[in-house]
Design a protein around this motif. Structure first.
Motif, PDB file in Angstrom:
ATOM      1  N   GLU A   7      -2.996   4.841   5.199  1.00 41.45           N
ATOM      2  CA  GLU A   7      -2.470   4.281   3.960  1.00 41.45           C
ATOM      3  C   GLU A   7      -3.547   4.264   2.871  1.00 41.45           C
ATOM      4  O   GLU A   7      -4.744   4.225   3.159  1.00 41.45           O
ATOM      5  N   GLU A   8      -3.071   4.273   1.628  1.00 40.85           N
ATOM      6  CA  GLU A   8      -3.959   4.226   0.472  1.00 40.85           C
ATOM      7  C   GLU A   8      -3.599   3.024  -0.391  1.00 40.85           C
ATOM      8  O   GLU A   8      -2.451   2.597  -0.416  1.00 40.85           O
ATOM      9  N   ASN A  50      -8.825   3.871   0.945  1.00 39.63           N
ATOM     10  CA  ASN A  50      -7.772   4.125   1.926  1.00 39.63           C
ATOM     11  C   ASN A  50      -8.180   3.593   3.285  1.00 39.63           C
ATOM     12  O   ASN A  50      -9.347   3.292   3.530  1.00 39.63           O
ATOM     13  N   THR A  93      -6.095   5.480  -5.522  1.00 40.54           N
ATOM     14  CA  THR A  93      -6.327   6.924  -5.471  1.00 40.54           C
ATOM     15  C   THR A  93      -7.403   7.305  -6.488  1.00 40.54           C
ATOM     16  O   THR A  93      -7.706   6.548  -7.413  1.00 40.54           O
ATOM     17  N   ASP A 121       0.823  -1.214   0.000  1.00 42.24           N
ATOM     18  CA  ASP A 121       0.000   0.000   0.000  1.00 42.24           C
ATOM     19  C   ASP A 121       0.858   1.265   0.000  1.00 42.24           C
ATOM     20  O   ASP A 121       0.423   2.330  -0.445  1.00 42.24           O
TER      21      ASP A 121
END
Length: 340
Positions: free
Chosen positions: A261-262, A309, A265, A130
């Motif tokens: 955390e992502e 996320n 996007t 991630d």
């Protein structure tokens, strides 16, 4: 599809490599050969005790570094499937040793791609993180670069039928260096260090990571970046689950860390499809028919602006579920710790 094949795992002595080894040898006993490729001779020696060749005649151990292209080429000869798990992964160590991180995570990825193209490998699955999504630290930036190299490799393969794909997931529960074993080791001191009380992370079990890799090996068309639908947890809930009587001491965020955390996007949303168990970020110019892909996997395009996320997740671990998972996946004898 796995039985009768030869498989090589780079970084095979790591937490996920060992879990993959157990899974493959248990579920696919007719696998032709399973090669554990890594550079740490002591870890290989220890792992060989766990998987003795008289019980597992398919297994082989090969010392080597992904930085060494010629060694990889030799190792890959006769291999059908490559699982690329080797990486320098500790964020703060990468910040302090940037050259070493780049050599392993970027140079190593290039070497795996080129060695695979030169030796008749059929499929390659590379492990991501991630932290590669909208990276703010060097580790994440190198893994994003690695992801791009593996996805782009599908464009330079020419006539070669090889397929490259990537799996991206969050913190692997109980893996070497992860937060839960760290807290469990610290709780006897009565103090659990917290970087930021608001911090959240994605959570996946080792078996969940293994299942993703096997899914990609079996189903990838080439160029997909798979993302699992997994729960998040709050760092304070982890601390409470492990050591409710311990002091939670805020020590400040470490260099290169995010609070949340992502994995996808809004910019990724234009190429992201919901496959059910997983999301898949598809290449901008796939080498296969997109309509056929959508039909085959019943894929549904996510809405423009979609993001995924750990802060805004819809699924969360609780203190109780974390304790159950610790007993199941990390320490069957785990009990709530009462500090004296």
């Amino acid at each position: 599809m796995i039985n009768g094949k030869t498989i090589l795992i780079t970084g095979g002595t790591g937490s996920l490599g060992k879990a993959l080894t157990t899974h493959i040898l248990t579920k696919y006993p007719k696998v032709s050969k399973l090669v554990i490729y890594s550079r740490d001779e002591q870890k290989q020696f220890q792992m060989a005790q766990e998987f003795p060749i008289d019980q597992y005649p398919q297994i082989r151990f090969l010392i080597g570094d992904v930085r060494d292209k010629e060694r990889l080429i030799r190792a890959f000869r006769g291999i059908d499937f490559v699982i690329h798990a080797a990486a320098m992964k500790h964020v703060h160590l990468a910040e302090y040793n940037p050259d070493e991180c780049i050599k392993t995570n970027v140079g190593g990825a290039q070497n795996v791609v080129h060695a695979s193209l030169e030796t008749g490998v059929e499929r390659v699955v590379a492990l991501s993180t991630d932290k590669a999504c909208a990276p703010i630290n060097l580790y994440g930036a190198t893994k994003l670069t690695s992801d791009k190299l593996f996805i782009a490799a599908n464009n330079i393969k020419g006539w070669n039928p090889i397929r490259f794909s990537v799996v991206r997931y969050g913190n692997v529960m109980g893996s070497n260096g992860s937060v839960i074993p760290f807290f469990m080791n610290k709780r006897e001191s009565g103090i659990l260090p917290i970087t930021d009380p608001e911090m959240t992370r994605f959570n996946i079990s080792l078996q969940g990571g293994v299942d993703m890799v096997m899914h990609a090996l079996k189903h990838a068309w080439g160029g997909e970046l798979f993302v699992p639908k997994i729960p998040s947890y709050k760092i304070m809930d982890v601390a409470e689950a492990v050591g409710p009587e311990c002091e939670k001491k805020v020590v400040g965020i470490r260099p290169g860390e995010k609070v949340h955390e992502e994995m996808i996007t809004p910019s990724d949303s234009f190429y992201t499809y919901d496959l059910g168990t997983y999301y898949a970020i598809l290449p901008t110019t796939p080498r296969w028919d997109l309509k056929e892909f959508i039909k085959n996997f019943n894929a549904k395009k996510v809405s423009v602006g979609f993001k995924y996320n750990s802060e805004e997740n819809t699924e969360w671990e609780t203190i109780d579920t974390l304790r159950s998972l610790i007993k199941k996946h990390i320490d069957p004898s785990f009990e709530i710790f009462q500090h004296a």
